[in-house]
Design a protein around this motif. Structure first.
Motif, PDB file in Angstrom:
ATOM      1  N   GLU A 154      32.515  18.860   7.853  1.00  0.00           N
ATOM      2  CA  GLU A 154      33.698  18.545   8.484  1.00  0.00           C
ATOM      3  C   GLU A 154      33.723  18.638   9.888  1.00  0.00           C
ATOM      4  O   GLU A 154      32.934  19.604  10.518  1.00  0.00           O
ATOM      5  CB  GLU A 154      34.919  19.018   7.900  1.00  0.00           C
ATOM      6  N   ASN A 155      34.588  17.780  10.752  1.00  0.00           N
ATOM      7  CA  ASN A 155      34.630  18.029  12.185  1.00  0.00           C
ATOM      8  C   ASN A 155      35.720  17.449  12.448  1.00  0.00           C
ATOM      9  O   ASN A 155      36.185  16.521  11.997  1.00  0.00           O
ATOM     10  CB  ASN A 155      33.587  17.202  12.789  1.00  0.00           C
ATOM     11  N   ARG A 156      36.706  18.266  13.290  1.00  0.00           N
ATOM     12  CA  ARG A 156      38.036  17.779  13.622  1.00  0.00           C
ATOM     13  C   ARG A 156      38.129  17.530  14.883  1.00  0.00           C
ATOM     14  O   ARG A 156      37.072  18.082  15.827  1.00  0.00           O
ATOM     15  CB  ARG A 156      39.007  18.756  13.246  1.00  0.00           C
ATOM     16  N   ALA A 157      38.906  16.764  15.740  1.00  0.00           N
ATOM     17  CA  ALA A 157      39.167  16.266  17.119  1.00  0.00           C
ATOM     18  C   ALA A 157      39.523  17.936  17.831  1.00  0.00           C
ATOM     19  O   ALA A 157      40.335  18.769  17.054  1.00  0.00           O
ATOM     20  CB  ALA A 157      40.055  15.513  17.387  1.00  0.00           C
ATOM     21  N   ALA A 158      39.028  18.109  19.072  1.00  0.00           N
ATOM     22  CA  ALA A 158      39.300  19.145  19.740  1.00  0.00           C
ATOM     23  C   ALA A 158      40.769  19.212  19.941  1.00  0.00           C
ATOM     24  O   ALA A 158      41.338  18.121  20.368  1.00  0.00           O
ATOM     25  CB  ALA A 158      38.569  19.331  20.864  1.00  0.00           C
ATOM     26  N   ASP A 159      41.287  20.445  19.898  1.00  0.00           N
ATOM     27  CA  ASP A 159      43.003  20.901  20.069  1.00  0.00           C
ATOM     28  C   ASP A 159      42.660  20.738  21.780  1.00  0.00           C
ATOM     29  O   ASP A 159      42.046  21.784  22.370  1.00  0.00           O
ATOM     30  CB  ASP A 159      43.323  21.966  19.542  1.00  0.00           C
ATOM     31  N   PRO A 160      43.644  20.135  22.465  1.00  0.00           N
ATOM     32  CA  PRO A 160      43.566  19.861  23.864  1.00  0.00           C
ATOM     33  C   PRO A 160      44.252  21.102  24.404  1.00  0.00           C
ATOM     34  O   PRO A 160      44.041  21.566  25.648  1.00  0.00           O
ATOM     35  CB  PRO A 160      44.408  18.869  24.357  1.00  0.00           C
ATOM     36  N   LEU A 161      44.655  22.214  23.695  1.00  0.00           N
ATOM     37  CA  LEU A 161      45.415  23.569  23.965  1.00  0.00           C
ATOM     38  C   LEU A 161      44.027  24.431  23.898  1.00  0.00           C
ATOM     39  O   LEU A 161      44.277  25.741  24.544  1.00  0.00           O
ATOM     40  CB  LEU A 161      46.493  23.834  23.122  1.00  0.00           C
ATOM     41  N   THR A 162      43.074  24.259  23.326  1.00  0.00           N
ATOM     42  CA  THR A 162      41.808  25.170  23.169  1.00  0.00           C
ATOM     43  C   THR A 162      40.631  24.643  23.945  1.00  0.00           C
ATOM     44  O   THR A 162      39.755  25.487  23.797  1.00  0.00           O
ATOM     45  CB  THR A 162      41.787  25.506  21.735  1.00  0.00           C
ATOM     46  N   ALA A 163      40.383  23.386  23.868  1.00  0.00           N
ATOM     47  CA  ALA A 163      39.130  22.800  24.531  1.00  0.00           C
ATOM     48  C   ALA A 163      39.413  21.885  25.549  1.00  0.00           C
ATOM     49  O   ALA A 163      40.669  21.119  25.572  1.00  0.00           O
ATOM     50  CB  ALA A 163      38.511  22.238  23.383  1.00  0.00           C
ATOM     51  N   PRO A 164      38.535  21.612  26.648  1.00  0.00           N
ATOM     52  CA  PRO A 164      38.937  20.616  27.525  1.00  0.00           C
ATOM     53  C   PRO A 164      38.658  19.118  27.006  1.00  0.00           C
ATOM     54  O   PRO A 164      38.032  18.768  25.952  1.00  0.00           O
ATOM     55  CB  PRO A 164      37.573  20.745  28.556  1.00  0.00           C
ATOM     56  N   VAL A 165      39.641  18.213  27.540  1.00  0.00           N
ATOM     57  CA  VAL A 165      39.396  16.867  26.887  1.00  0.00           C
ATOM     58  C   VAL A 165      38.654  16.188  27.934  1.00  0.00           C
ATOM     59  O   VAL A 165      38.601  16.208  29.213  1.00  0.00           O
ATOM     60  CB  VAL A 165      40.918  16.234  27.093  1.00  0.00           C
ATOM     61  N   ASP A 166      37.761  15.293  27.197  1.00  0.00           N
ATOM     62  CA  ASP A 166      36.631  14.636  27.829  1.00  0.00           C
ATOM     63  C   ASP A 166      35.708  15.280  28.746  1.00  0.00           C
ATOM     64  O   ASP A 166      35.536  14.800  29.949  1.00  0.00           O
ATOM     65  CB  ASP A 166      37.201  13.380  28.893  1.00  0.00           C
ATOM     66  N   ALA A 167      35.426  16.408  28.494  1.00  0.00           N
ATOM     67  CA  ALA A 167      34.405  17.210  29.260  1.00  0.00           C
ATOM     68  C   ALA A 167      33.809  18.220  28.389  1.00  0.00           C
ATOM     69  O   ALA A 167      34.261  18.552  27.159  1.00  0.00           O
ATOM     70  CB  ALA A 167      35.294  18.165  30.401  1.00  0.00           C
TER      71      ALA A 167
END
Length: 172
Positions: A154-167
């Motif tokens: 499984e793989n979930r989208a990164a949470d923008p509160l814990t990981a950079p968005v688009d980086a």
């Protein structure tokens, strides 16, 4: 006394006047003490992103990842390639499953759980080199890294509160 009035009170700390607020009520440590503390912290802890980057680089990362949770928790999701060894079984199985010359990075559920800390202690008491992965499985999944369940990957989208968005890198 109101919060505003209380925060405007001053006290003398090492010859200077400093606001008596909750942050500075106890003054910061000296730079030398802070360097020793934070240096030691890095010797005891690993970051989820750093563990993921080391595993993704290919080849031998120089450490093994250990999931210290129950079998039901492991089945719900775990880091690919991790060794499953619940904390309660470390004393009887660690020396059979792990190599003492290879550092171990422990994890459990997340920051609200100290299972990885208990596992790290049990391993250290047996003579293993060990670090605890901060954030545990929760932050592994929240940062968007792939994980395995009893049903597959499984793989979930990164949470923008814990990981950079688009980086790829948070810059820390």
């Amino acid at each position: 006394m109101t919060a505003t009035a209380e925060n405007s009170t001053t006290s003398t700390v090492t010859g200077s006047t400093t606001a008596a607020n909750p942050v500075l009520r106890v003054p910061p440590a000296s730079p030398a003490a802070a360097a020793a503390y934070f240096g030691a912290s890095l010797a005891f802890h690993a970051d989820v992103s750093d563990v993921a980057a080391a595993l993704a680089a290919g080849g031998d990362p120089g450490f093994v990842v250990l999931d210290s949770r129950s079998t039901a928790s492991w089945d719900q999701g775990h880091i690919p390639g991790a060794v499953h060894l619940p904390t309660a079984l470390i004393a009887e199985q660690a020396e059979r499953l792990l190599d003492k010359s290879v550092p171990v990075v422990t994890y459990c559920w997340g920051p609200g759980c100290n299972g990885a800390t208990r596992a790290a202690l049990a391993l250290a008491e047996l003579g293993f080199q060990v670090k605890e992965m901060l954030g545990g499985f929760e932050y592994w999944a929240r940062e968007g890294f792939a994980f395995e369940t009893w049903q597959g990957s499984e793989n979930r989208a990164a949470d923008p509160l814990t990981a950079p968005v688009d980086a790829d890198d948070c810059g820390c």
